[in-house]
Design an enzyme around this catalytic site. Structure first.
Site, PDB file in Angstrom:
ATOM      1  N   LYS A 112       0.848  -1.399  -0.033  1.00  0.00           N
ATOM      2  CA  LYS A 112      -0.102   0.091  -0.011  1.00  0.00           C
ATOM      3  C   LYS A 112       0.755   1.375  -0.319  1.00  0.00           C
ATOM      4  CE  LYS A 112      -4.268  -2.235   1.939  1.00  0.00           C
ATOM      5  NZ  LYS A 112      -5.361  -1.663   3.376  1.00  0.00           N
ATOM      6  N   LYS A 193      -4.053 -11.528  -6.304  1.00  0.00           N
ATOM      7  CA  LYS A 193      -5.082 -12.082  -5.577  1.00  0.00           C
ATOM      8  C   LYS A 193      -6.404 -11.183  -5.952  1.00  0.00           C
ATOM      9  CE  LYS A 193      -5.698  -9.904  -2.348  1.00  0.00           C
ATOM     10  NZ  LYS A 193      -5.493  -9.279  -0.255  1.00  0.00           N
ATOM     11  N   LYS A 196     -10.824  -6.759  -3.434  1.00  0.00           N
ATOM     12  CA  LYS A 196     -11.709  -5.740  -3.391  1.00  0.00           C
ATOM     13  C   LYS A 196     -11.158  -3.946  -4.122  1.00  0.00           C
ATOM     14  CE  LYS A 196     -12.937  -6.614   0.889  1.00  0.00           C
ATOM     15  NZ  LYS A 196     -13.120  -5.731   2.269  1.00  0.00           N
TER      16      LYS A 196
END
Ligand code: TYM
Length: 327
Positions: A112, A193, A196
């Site tokens: 991130k 992966k 969302k």
């Protein structure tokens, strides 16, 4: 006394079949065997910028999805993290015993923070808040998907460190991963992966996607250059489709091999699409019923928070006493 289970999901983005197969499906399976607390972790969601109105709507949507999946609020506590202030209180106390180096090593933090020039401190502290969620309730088991395993190792390290500094206080929790479906990959790119936060078309199957869209996404999924299923040589895209089928159907490895060996990829995709849709359609029907009664949902969340708050508050009190804070 039953072992306590705690787990949660962030109300950011749309829940997808990875969230369902990696976590939610297992929660439903074990809910009668343990004392379960299932949380909507809204304070984790604000570690990245969120639109306030959208976030509030997502919290309710996730609660409704838990119920639609089959979580029984008579048996489990379903609650919103920010409704129980003890989560934030304990997170601070744990922050003070957690070395920064442990947090800087977390894969999620590295990913991130690499994407942005600077990130809020919440992105670094994220796993400490997660440790607080779990340790507050002395949970023995945390059912999650594979991507959370590193955060759970950190939770155990934090618990052990606190216990050795201040005396036995926390249960050291175990991680529970599903045998199949612990890491569902993106349908557009099986090296990533399913996530969302990825909005690319064809990446994920959201639990509330229309049936036509689900079918299209699966039919367009990336496979490999072989024409048909061969379990020995199948690439990651094909293995991902097979895992999705197996996780939804609970088929054994032998049943999978018998059914799919030699099947052409187009036919494999059709079977996977029908399997996914046969589970998602009734799920969406229950979801629609649940959201048509907003008062009911609000009551479930209020009851959940009221049930768990005394447990959380008593842990915070013990931690304050141990650390010498004013009680
Ligand atoms: P979150 O919201 O990213 O994901 C919710 C759950 O879904 C699992 N999951 C997956 N499983 C299989 N394949 C995938 N592609 C996939 N993507 C997500 C996750 O492993 C997770 O179980 N930090 C957590 C939320 C959290 C939490 C907690 C969990 C906060 N406090 C305490 C357990 C206990 C998270 O962001 O999950």
């Amino acid at each position: 006394m039953k072992t306590r289970v705690f787990s949660g999901m962030q109300p950011s983005g749309n829940l997808h079949i990875g969230n369902y197969l990696g976590a939610l499906k297992n929660w439903v399976r074990i809910q009668h065997d343990y004392e379960c607390i299932f949380c909507i972790v809204d304070m984790h969601a604000i570690t990245l910028p969120q639109d306030p109105a959208q976030l509030r709507a997502k919290i309710v949507e996730i609660a409704a999805l838990y119920l639609a999946a089959g979580i029984d609020p008579q048996v489990c506590s379903i609650m919103v993290q920010s409704a129980v202030p003890a989560h934030a209180e304990l997170a601070w106390m744990l922050t003070c015993v957690t070395p920064v180096g442990w947090l800087e090593r977390m894969t999620q933090y590295k990913t991130k923070s690499a994407k942005q020039e600077s990130v809020g401190d919440g992105v670094l502290q994220y796993p400490v808040l997660m440790a607080a969620d779990i340790l507050l309730y002395q949970a023995g088991i945390v059912p999650v998907g594979e991507d959370q395993a590193q955060h759970l190792e950190l939770t155990r390290d934090v618990a052990q460190r606190f216990n050795s500094l201040y005396g036995d206080t926390f249960v050291v929790p175990g991680t529970s991963l599903p045998a199949v479906g612990a890491r569902i990959m993106g349908l557009d790119d099986p090296a990533q992966k399913m996530s969302k936060s990825t909005t690319a078309a064809g990446h994920a199957i959201a639990l509330l996607d229309p049936v036509d869209k689900i079918r299209k996404t699966i039919m367009r999924a990336t496979t490999d250059s072989h024409p048909a299923v061969d379990f020995a040589t199948a690439g990651p895209g094909v293995l991902n489709l097979l895992s999705i089928y197996q996780a939804f159907s609970n088929a054994t490895d032998e049943e999978m091999e018998r059914r799919f060996t030699g099947l052409r990829y187009g036919d494999l995709k059709k079977e996977v699409a029908e399997m996914v849709i046969s589970h998602i359609e009734p799920f969406q029907e229950r979801y629609r019923q649940i959201v048509s009664e907003p008062g009911y949902l609000a009551g479930v969340l209020r009851d959940g928070a009221e049930r768990v708050a005394p447990i959380a508050n008593s842990t915070v009190r013990v931690v304050k006493e141990r650390m010498g804070l004013y009680v």
